[in-house]
Design a protein around this motif. Sequence first.
Motif, PDB file in Angstrom:
ATOM      1  N   ARG A   1       0.808  -1.223   0.000  1.00  0.00           N
ATOM      2  CA  ARG A   1       0.000   0.000   0.000  1.00  0.00           C
ATOM      3  C   ARG A   1       0.838   1.269   0.000  1.00  0.00           C
ATOM      4  NH1 ARG A   1      -2.592  -2.398  -2.354  1.00  0.00           N
ATOM      5  NH2 ARG A   1      -4.208  -3.805  -1.707  1.00  0.00           N
ATOM      6  N   ILE A   2       2.073   1.210   0.485  1.00  0.00           N
ATOM      7  CA  ILE A   2       2.952   2.379   0.501  1.00  0.00           C
ATOM      8  C   ILE A   2       4.273   2.002  -0.156  1.00  0.00           C
ATOM      9  CG2 ILE A   2       4.339   3.901   1.976  1.00  0.00           C
ATOM     10  CD1 ILE A   2       1.452   4.732   1.945  1.00  0.00           C
ATOM     11  N   TRP A   3       4.690   2.836  -1.107  1.00  0.00           N
ATOM     12  CA  TRP A   3       5.946   2.629  -1.829  1.00  0.00           C
ATOM     13  C   TRP A   3       6.750   3.921  -1.701  1.00  0.00           C
ATOM     14  CZ3 TRP A   3       6.331   2.062  -7.849  1.00  0.00           C
ATOM     15  CH2 TRP A   3       7.520   1.420  -8.196  1.00  0.00           C
ATOM     16  N   PHE A   4       7.979   3.811  -1.275  1.00  0.00           N
ATOM     17  CA  PHE A   4       8.762   5.012  -1.046  1.00  0.00           C
ATOM     18  C   PHE A   4      10.236   4.776  -1.342  1.00  0.00           C
ATOM     19  CE2 PHE A   4       8.378   2.680   2.907  1.00  0.00           C
ATOM     20  CZ  PHE A   4       9.646   2.702   3.450  1.00  0.00           C
ATOM     21  N   GLY A   5      10.978   5.853  -1.331  1.00  0.00           N
ATOM     22  CA  GLY A   5      12.409   5.755  -1.577  1.00  0.00           C
ATOM     23  C   GLY A   5      13.057   7.114  -1.406  1.00  0.00           C
ATOM     24  N   ASN A   6      14.293   7.222  -1.874  1.00  0.00           N
ATOM     25  CA  ASN A   6      15.006   8.484  -1.796  1.00  0.00           C
ATOM     26  C   ASN A   6      16.028   8.572  -2.913  1.00  0.00           C
ATOM     27  OD1 ASN A   6      17.855   7.771  -0.834  1.00  0.00           O
ATOM     28  ND2 ASN A   6      16.623   6.741   0.697  1.00  0.00           N
ATOM     29  N   ALA A   7      16.468   9.784  -3.146  1.00  0.00           N
ATOM     30  CA  ALA A   7      17.535  10.023  -4.122  1.00  0.00           C
ATOM     31  C   ALA A   7      18.718  10.608  -3.362  1.00  0.00           C
ATOM     32  CB  ALA A   7      17.074  10.990  -5.200  1.00  0.00           C
TER      33      ALA A   7
ATOM     34  N   HIS B   1       5.529  10.164 -12.170  1.00  0.00           N
ATOM     35  CA  HIS B   1       4.979   8.832 -11.938  1.00  0.00           C
ATOM     36  C   HIS B   1       4.083   8.765 -10.699  1.00  0.00           C
ATOM     37  CE1 HIS B   1       6.839   6.887 -15.296  1.00  0.00           C
ATOM     38  NE2 HIS B   1       7.925   7.597 -15.049  1.00  0.00           N
ATOM     39  N   GLY B   2       3.639   9.927 -10.239  1.00  0.00           N
ATOM     40  CA  GLY B   2       2.632   9.977  -9.181  1.00  0.00           C
ATOM     41  C   GLY B   2       3.152   9.933  -7.762  1.00  0.00           C
ATOM     42  N   PHE B   3       4.448  10.010  -7.576  1.00  0.00           N
ATOM     43  CA  PHE B   3       5.012  10.041  -6.230  1.00  0.00           C
ATOM     44  C   PHE B   3       4.911  11.460  -5.673  1.00  0.00           C
ATOM     45  CE2 PHE B   3       7.119   6.347  -8.015  1.00  0.00           C
ATOM     46  CZ  PHE B   3       7.210   5.468  -6.956  1.00  0.00           C
ATOM     47  N   THR B   4       4.726  11.563  -4.377  1.00  0.00           N
ATOM     48  CA  THR B   4       4.882  12.827  -3.686  1.00  0.00           C
ATOM     49  C   THR B   4       6.378  12.991  -3.473  1.00  0.00           C
ATOM     50  OG1 THR B   4       2.749  12.646  -2.574  1.00  0.00           O
ATOM     51  CG2 THR B   4       4.396  14.096  -1.556  1.00  0.00           C
ATOM     52  N   VAL B   5       6.931  14.052  -4.020  1.00  0.00           N
ATOM     53  CA  VAL B   5       8.366  14.301  -3.923  1.00  0.00           C
ATOM     54  C   VAL B   5       8.561  15.423  -2.907  1.00  0.00           C
ATOM     55  CG1 VAL B   5      10.448  14.974  -5.177  1.00  0.00           C
ATOM     56  CG2 VAL B   5       8.708  13.579  -6.310  1.00  0.00           C
ATOM     57  N   LEU B   6       9.268  15.109  -1.848  1.00  0.00           N
ATOM     58  CA  LEU B   6       9.463  16.076  -0.769  1.00  0.00           C
ATOM     59  C   LEU B   6      10.598  17.046  -1.092  1.00  0.00           C
ATOM     60  CD1 LEU B   6       9.081  13.592   2.216  1.00  0.00           C
ATOM     61  CD2 LEU B   6       7.371  15.162   1.277  1.00  0.00           C
ATOM     62  N   PRO B   7      10.523  18.256  -0.550  1.00  0.00           N
ATOM     63  CA  PRO B   7      11.612  19.219  -0.754  1.00  0.00           C
ATOM     64  C   PRO B   7      12.928  18.692  -0.174  1.00  0.00           C
ATOM     65  CG  PRO B   7       9.675  20.303   0.166  1.00  0.00           C
ATOM     66  CD  PRO B   7       9.419  18.817   0.224  1.00  0.00           C
ATOM     67  N   ASP B   8      14.021  19.176  -0.704  1.00  0.00           N
ATOM     68  CA  ASP B   8      15.343  18.782  -0.209  1.00  0.00           C
ATOM     69  C   ASP B   8      15.408  18.931   1.303  1.00  0.00           C
ATOM     70  OD1 ASP B   8      16.005  18.406  -2.827  1.00  0.00           O
ATOM     71  OD2 ASP B   8      17.590  19.905  -2.898  1.00  0.00           O
TER      72      ASP B   8
ATOM     73  N   GLU C   1      21.574  12.637 -10.296  1.00  0.00           N
ATOM     74  CA  GLU C   1      20.996  13.775 -11.021  1.00  0.00           C
ATOM     75  C   GLU C   1      19.644  14.103 -10.381  1.00  0.00           C
ATOM     76  OE1 GLU C   1      21.099  13.168 -15.344  1.00  0.00           O
ATOM     77  OE2 GLU C   1      22.519  11.551 -14.935  1.00  0.00           O
ATOM     78  N   THR C   2      19.677  14.821  -9.251  1.00  0.00           N
ATOM     79  CA  THR C   2      18.471  14.993  -8.436  1.00  0.00           C
ATOM     80  C   THR C   2      17.369  15.787  -9.131  1.00  0.00           C
ATOM     81  OG1 THR C   2      19.475  16.856  -7.272  1.00  0.00           O
ATOM     82  CG2 THR C   2      19.669  14.678  -6.240  1.00  0.00           C
ATOM     83  N   ALA C   3      17.688  16.789  -9.908  1.00  0.00           N
ATOM     84  CA  ALA C   3      16.640  17.564 -10.590  1.00  0.00           C
ATOM     85  C   ALA C   3      15.862  16.667 -11.558  1.00  0.00           C
ATOM     86  CB  ALA C   3      17.238  18.760 -11.318  1.00  0.00           C
ATOM     87  N   ARG C   4      16.586  15.874 -12.328  1.00  0.00           N
ATOM     88  CA  ARG C   4      15.940  14.958 -13.282  1.00  0.00           C
ATOM     89  C   ARG C   4      15.132  13.890 -12.555  1.00  0.00           C
ATOM     90  NH1 ARG C   4      17.076  10.312 -15.600  1.00  0.00           N
ATOM     91  NH2 ARG C   4      19.143  10.108 -14.714  1.00  0.00           N
ATOM     92  N   LEU C   5      15.670  13.363 -11.463  1.00  0.00           N
ATOM     93  CA  LEU C   5      14.965  12.327 -10.712  1.00  0.00           C
ATOM     94  C   LEU C   5      13.724  12.883 -10.009  1.00  0.00           C
ATOM     95  CD1 LEU C   5      17.980  10.371  -9.235  1.00  0.00           C
ATOM     96  CD2 LEU C   5      16.373   9.593 -10.988  1.00  0.00           C
ATOM     97  N   ARG C   6      13.824  14.087  -9.497  1.00  0.00           N
ATOM     98  CA  ARG C   6      12.672  14.726  -8.861  1.00  0.00           C
ATOM     99  C   ARG C   6      11.509  14.797  -9.860  1.00  0.00           C
ATOM    100  NH1 ARG C   6      12.046  17.588  -4.571  1.00  0.00           N
ATOM    101  NH2 ARG C   6      14.233  17.759  -4.066  1.00  0.00           N
ATOM    102  N   GLU C   7      11.802  15.241 -11.072  1.00  0.00           N
ATOM    103  CA  GLU C   7      10.782  15.328 -12.129  1.00  0.00           C
ATOM    104  C   GLU C   7      10.255  13.937 -12.498  1.00  0.00           C
ATOM    105  OE1 GLU C   7      11.103  16.158 -16.792  1.00  0.00           O
ATOM    106  OE2 GLU C   7      11.733  17.876 -15.563  1.00  0.00           O
TER     107      GLU C   7
END
Length: 184
Positions: free
Chosen positions: A124-130, A146-153, A135-141
């Motif tokens: 039910r919950i899928w998460f991770g980190n960069a 793909h529908g993930f909530t991307v948290l601020p640095d 390449e954090t800018a590209r990965l954030r996008e």
Amino acid sequence: MSTDAAISEANTDAKRAEVQDLFSRTFQGIAPNAIPAVKDDRLYAPLVLRYHDIETGQLAGAALTCRSEVAVGMTMMQRLEYAPVLDRHSVLDLMAVAPAFRGRGIGSALVREMEDRLKERGVRIWFGNATRDLETARLREFYARHGFTVLPDGQPLPDLLGRSWVLPTAEQPAFFFYKQIKKS
């Protein structure tokens, strides 16, 4: 031709060694045992997918999602705090596309296939980190697309399923991302 046709599960140690090799060539300083051995599947509940280029047969990309270190550690210590949610979470631990194959939708195909399979497993919950070395800018996008909530640095991962999933001693990544996987 559908990109999904080239995706298969690495369900043997030999297939996982091929994935480990791709990750070792892609990520600096990766542990030589980053991919769990098949004998440890009951503990880690890994899903290791491979994407082979249909024309060349080369391994073009791969991804690993599995139980979090926190949950595995608690299980090994026979502590029950994570038992109710053990099979309801997964961490997108590693994903790589070989440089020669980037920009072809392989990462997207891997994420879609993983999410479908995690949904079938009841996750039910899928998460991770960069990490900061990527390449954090590209990965954030990418993750946002793909529908993930991307948290601020620097923002910590919130409790998910009522649990904390980050080891207090862990090095802080560039950013965390997460999503709820909805039942079909």
